[in-house]
Scaffold this motif. Structure first.
Motif, PDB file in Angstrom:
ATOM      1  N   PRO A 114       0.839  -1.112   0.151  1.00 33.61           N
ATOM      2  CA  PRO A 114       0.149  -0.028  -0.061  1.00 33.61           C
ATOM      3  C   PRO A 114       0.915   1.397   0.003  1.00 33.61           C
ATOM      4  N   ILE A 115       1.935   1.178   0.812  1.00 36.82           N
ATOM      5  CA  ILE A 115       2.894   2.256   0.796  1.00 36.82           C
ATOM      6  C   ILE A 115       4.044   1.908  -0.139  1.00 36.82           C
ATOM      7  N   PRO A 116       4.521   2.725  -1.206  1.00 32.21           N
ATOM      8  CA  PRO A 116       5.875   2.001  -1.944  1.00 32.21           C
ATOM      9  C   PRO A 116       6.889   1.914  -1.052  1.00 32.21           C
ATOM     10  N   LEU A 117       7.703   1.015  -1.384  1.00 32.15           N
ATOM     11  CA  LEU A 117       8.767   0.570  -0.536  1.00 32.15           C
ATOM     12  C   LEU A 117       9.765   1.570  -0.488  1.00 32.15           C
ATOM     13  N   ASP A 118       9.757   2.492  -1.555  1.00 30.57           N
ATOM     14  CA  ASP A 118      10.851   3.723  -1.357  1.00 30.57           C
ATOM     15  C   ASP A 118      10.482   4.822  -0.656  1.00 30.57           C
ATOM     16  N   GLU A 119       8.939   4.561  -0.276  1.00 32.83           N
ATOM     17  CA  GLU A 119       8.516   5.643   0.916  1.00 32.83           C
ATOM     18  C   GLU A 119       8.274   5.085   2.375  1.00 32.83           C
ATOM     19  N   ALA A 120       8.833   3.727   2.369  1.00 30.94           N
ATOM     20  CA  ALA A 120       8.469   2.959   3.779  1.00 30.94           C
ATOM     21  C   ALA A 120       9.609   3.085   4.503  1.00 30.94           C
ATOM     22  N   GLU A 121       9.354   2.566   5.716  1.00 31.18           N
ATOM     23  CA  GLU A 121      10.533   2.310   6.630  1.00 31.18           C
ATOM     24  C   GLU A 121      10.823   1.016   6.826  1.00 31.18           C
ATOM     25  N   LEU A 122      12.100   0.721   6.346  1.00 30.65           N
ATOM     26  CA  LEU A 122      12.747  -0.573   6.126  1.00 30.65           C
ATOM     27  C   LEU A 122      14.090  -0.557   6.779  1.00 30.65           C
ATOM     28  N   SER A 123      14.450  -1.630   7.333  1.00 32.31           N
ATOM     29  CA  SER A 123      15.760  -1.849   7.833  1.00 32.31           C
ATOM     30  C   SER A 123      16.706  -2.242   6.510  1.00 32.31           C
ATOM     31  N   GLU A 124      17.961  -1.935   6.862  1.00 32.15           N
ATOM     32  CA  GLU A 124      18.934  -2.133   5.726  1.00 32.15           C
ATOM     33  C   GLU A 124      19.137  -3.589   5.414  1.00 32.15           C
ATOM     34  N   LYS A 125      19.119  -4.394   6.429  1.00 30.93           N
ATOM     35  CA  LYS A 125      19.155  -5.937   6.131  1.00 30.93           C
ATOM     36  C   LYS A 125      17.912  -6.411   5.268  1.00 30.93           C
ATOM     37  N   ASP A 126      16.787  -5.733   5.621  1.00 35.75           N
ATOM     38  CA  ASP A 126      15.788  -6.396   4.723  1.00 35.75           C
ATOM     39  C   ASP A 126      15.717  -6.123   3.332  1.00 35.75           C
ATOM     40  N   THR A 127      16.638  -5.149   3.242  1.00 33.75           N
ATOM     41  CA  THR A 127      16.642  -4.349   1.551  1.00 33.75           C
ATOM     42  C   THR A 127      17.622  -5.586   0.998  1.00 33.75           C
ATOM     43  N   ARG A 128      18.592  -6.130   1.502  1.00 37.58           N
ATOM     44  CA  ARG A 128      19.527  -6.911   1.033  1.00 37.58           C
ATOM     45  C   ARG A 128      19.155  -8.442   0.804  1.00 37.58           C
ATOM     46  N   HIS A 129      17.877  -8.783   1.114  1.00 29.74           N
ATOM     47  CA  HIS A 129      17.645 -10.086   1.062  1.00 29.74           C
ATOM     48  C   HIS A 129      17.633 -10.563  -0.395  1.00 29.74           C
ATOM     49  N   PRO A 130      17.473 -11.978  -0.773  1.00 26.54           N
ATOM     50  CA  PRO A 130      17.766 -12.159  -1.897  1.00 26.54           C
ATOM     51  C   PRO A 130      16.498 -12.400  -2.805  1.00 26.54           C
ATOM     52  N   ARG A 131      16.536 -12.442  -4.155  1.00 28.35           N
ATOM     53  CA  ARG A 131      15.288 -12.608  -5.084  1.00 28.35           C
ATOM     54  C   ARG A 131      14.820 -13.946  -5.053  1.00 28.35           C
ATOM     55  N   LEU A 132      13.253 -14.347  -5.309  1.00 30.13           N
ATOM     56  CA  LEU A 132      12.896 -15.749  -5.518  1.00 30.13           C
ATOM     57  C   LEU A 132      14.079 -16.816  -5.822  1.00 30.13           C
ATOM     58  N   ALA A 133      14.483 -16.523  -6.961  1.00 27.04           N
ATOM     59  CA  ALA A 133      15.304 -17.338  -7.560  1.00 27.04           C
ATOM     60  C   ALA A 133      16.489 -17.767  -6.936  1.00 27.04           C
ATOM     61  N   GLU A 134      16.910 -17.095  -5.847  1.00 26.62           N
ATOM     62  CA  GLU A 134      18.096 -17.437  -5.212  1.00 26.62           C
ATOM     63  C   GLU A 134      17.747 -17.868  -3.514  1.00 26.62           C
ATOM     64  N   VAL A 135      16.449 -18.044  -3.453  1.00 21.00           N
ATOM     65  CA  VAL A 135      16.132 -18.561  -2.185  1.00 21.00           C
ATOM     66  C   VAL A 135      16.397 -19.923  -2.273  1.00 21.00           C
ATOM     67  N   ALA A 136      16.928 -20.478  -0.977  1.00 26.18           N
ATOM     68  CA  ALA A 136      16.921 -21.938  -0.884  1.00 26.18           C
ATOM     69  C   ALA A 136      15.890 -22.414   0.163  1.00 26.18           C
ATOM     70  N   PRO A 137      14.959 -23.066  -0.466  1.00 28.92           N
ATOM     71  CA  PRO A 137      13.600 -23.743   0.281  1.00 28.92           C
ATOM     72  C   PRO A 137      13.925 -24.131   1.566  1.00 28.92           C
ATOM     73  N   ILE A 138      12.977 -23.926   2.579  1.00 31.11           N
ATOM     74  CA  ILE A 138      12.970 -24.544   3.833  1.00 31.11           C
ATOM     75  C   ILE A 138      12.433 -26.312   3.469  1.00 31.11           C
ATOM     76  N   ALA A 139      13.174 -26.927   3.996  1.00 32.25           N
ATOM     77  CA  ALA A 139      12.819 -28.623   3.921  1.00 32.25           C
ATOM     78  C   ALA A 139      11.793 -28.868   4.784  1.00 32.25           C
ATOM     79  N   PRO A 140      11.188 -29.879   4.486  1.00 25.46           N
ATOM     80  CA  PRO A 140      10.018 -30.232   5.351  1.00 25.46           C
ATOM     81  C   PRO A 140      10.594 -30.988   6.728  1.00 25.46           C
ATOM     82  N   ARG A 141      10.102 -30.860   7.834  1.00 26.26           N
ATOM     83  CA  ARG A 141      10.569 -31.390   9.116  1.00 26.26           C
ATOM     84  C   ARG A 141      10.813 -33.130   8.780  1.00 26.26           C
TER      85      ARG A 141
END
Length: 470
Positions: free
Chosen positions: A156-183
């Motif tokens: 609802p509020i564009p990310l460039d106008e929102a309050e984000l942590s620097e760490k959250d801006t560095r997270h990977p895109r979906l293609a680079e995410v290692a999926p969480i394995a089942p229990r």
């Protein structure tokens, strides 16, 4: 449930909950989490151990997308959020997205491995959540960038106008995410006949662990700390002390009770605490053998000897776990020392054996037991006790021995039937009482869609494969 329905979303296991907010001129009140009502309405009984609150001063505060290895139950105490969830679990729903607004009248159950993020829509928003494990730096997490183009979340509020942590801006895109394995699934007693069959059934997948007593001692007082148990969804206990006669000695009695009763009781406590499904392999020896028709699962327990008594105690402990399957079986035949192998060996060596003719039951092939256990788990069968042996006529040990001789090309008349008393007449040590009738009724597991193997056909196949099948 008085607090309204539990509703599914586009992500499997992600559930919305409508909460009733009672308001008047003083403010409002709600039951944010009420275990009895909410479990009855369809929420998992996920066993929260920690309650966290994140207070956000400003509109547009944005956090996430974080996927943790535990379940989470989210609501707000004050204010309003735009919530976004992305499935980061291994499987076909990986990458699925769901978004909605959460106010005090709504909660959401977030299953393990689903990425969670939110953006505040009002100042002074208090975001609250319950989790069912304690935070650990060693846990496996997954993160997704809030601006990931594949997820395409319409903030609802564009990310460039929102309050984000620097760490959250560095997270990977979906293609680079290692999926969480089942229990994981843990198989105990992996070196026994049923354990080997379970390995053949489930294979060597990364999420399946096989443990012998050297790997994990059921009798250890430290078993509760032996694993990070929240990482497991299922424990299959195929470990047992099965030396029926030795169990009648002083040392054997201690060992039988430790492995067959104390160990399962420890596993039941672990399973109850961590929401694990506990599968326990039991025995016909929990009955006294006086029945005249196959035993039902709910027949009264009346074991005759120490082995049967210790197994009955283990059964009673296991059924205290909310998620349990007690798989009761008899006369197990698999990869290892067993009656059929012994008879086939005697036939090949020209021996004319004496075999007990006053004990009645059915063989249970280890492959069938493993297949039945997997069936119960895969179909989410109702929890409880299930009998599982091969199907077909009830026979005596001597009749089965004769059939082994016949199927291996030898004269079944060479098998001499004797009574149990005659067979053990010259025994030097203590001999345990055996149930004279051990047949188990199979209709309960058959009602779940499982078809036990025909005993005669399974015996012929086992011998045709050189008695090396599982």
């Amino acid at each position: 449930m008085a607090d309204g329905p539990v509703r599914p979303t586009t992500i499997p296991g992600l559930l919305l909950v409508d909460l009733t907010v009672h308001g008047d001129n003083r403010g409002w009140f709600k039951e944010n989490w009420q275990r009895e009502k909410m479990v009855a309405a369809g929420l998992p009984d996920f066993g929260p151990v920690q309650n966290n609150i994140s207070f956000n001063d400003a509109v547009g505060t944005t956090r996430g997308i974080h996927a943790e290895p535990w379940d989470k139950y989210v609501s707000v105490a004050t204010g309003r959020i735009f919530g976004a969830w992305v499935d980061l679990r291994e499987g076909p729903s990986f990458g699925a997205v769901f978004t909605t607004e959460i106010a005090p009248g709504t909660a959401i159950f977030v299953p393990r491995g689903v990425g969670n993020a939110y953006q505040t829509l009002e100042p002074g928003t208090a975001y609250t959540y319950l989790v069912n494990d304690h935070w650990s730096p060693d846990a496996e997490y997954a993160f997704l960038n809030l601006a990931d183009e594949t997820a395409g979340i319409a903030w609802p509020i564009p990310l460039d106008e929102a309050e984000l942590s620097e760490k959250d801006t560095r997270h990977p895109r979906l293609a680079e995410v290692a999926p969480i394995a089942p229990r994981k699934i843990l198989v105990l007693g992996a070196d026994g006949q049923v354990g080997r069959a379970l390995r053949a059934q489930f294979g060597d997948q990364p999420r399946i662990e096989y443990a012998t007593r050297d790997d994990l001692d059921l009798t250890s007082p430290a078993i509760a700390e032996a694993r990070h148990w929240r990482d497991y969804s299922v424990i299959i206990n195929a470990a047992a002390y099965t030396a029926v006669d030795a169990a009648e000695t002083a040392a054997g009695r201690l060992a039988a009770w430790a492995v067959n009763a104390t160990g399962p009781a420890s596993l039941a406590r672990i399973a109850s605490t961590h929401g694990i499904t506990l599968v326990h392999v039991s025995s016909d020896y929990v009955f006294d053998g006086t029945a005249e028709a196959p035993y039902r699962e709910d027949a009264p327990l009346a074991p005759l000897g120490v082995y049967g008594q210790s197994k009955a105690a283990g059964d009673l402990a296991v059924v205290t776990a909310p998620r349990h399957y007690v798989v009761r079986t008899s006369w197990v035949i698999g990869d290892g020392a067993n009656f059929v192998r012994t008879m086939a060996s005697l036939a090949a060596r020209g021996t004319d054996p004496t075999v007990v003719a006053d004990q009645h039951g059915r063989l249970a092939f280890a492959a069938d037991i493993a297949r039945g256990i997997r069936h119960l788990l895969d179909t989410d069968a109702p929890f409880g006790v299930y009998n599982l042996t091969s199907s077909g006529p009830v026979r005596t040990w001597s009749e089965i021995a004769g059939e082994v001789y016949r199927l291996t090309g030898h004269d079944p008349g060479r098998v001499r039937p004797v009574s149990t008393a005659e067979y053990f007449a010259a025994a030097a040590g203590p001999i345990a009482a055996r149930p004279e009738y051990s047949a188990l009724r199979l209709s309960k597991i058959e009602a779940t869609g499982f078809a036990p193997s025909d005993g005669d056909a399974a015996l012929a196949a086992y011998l045709a494969e050189g008695t090396t099948n599982l």
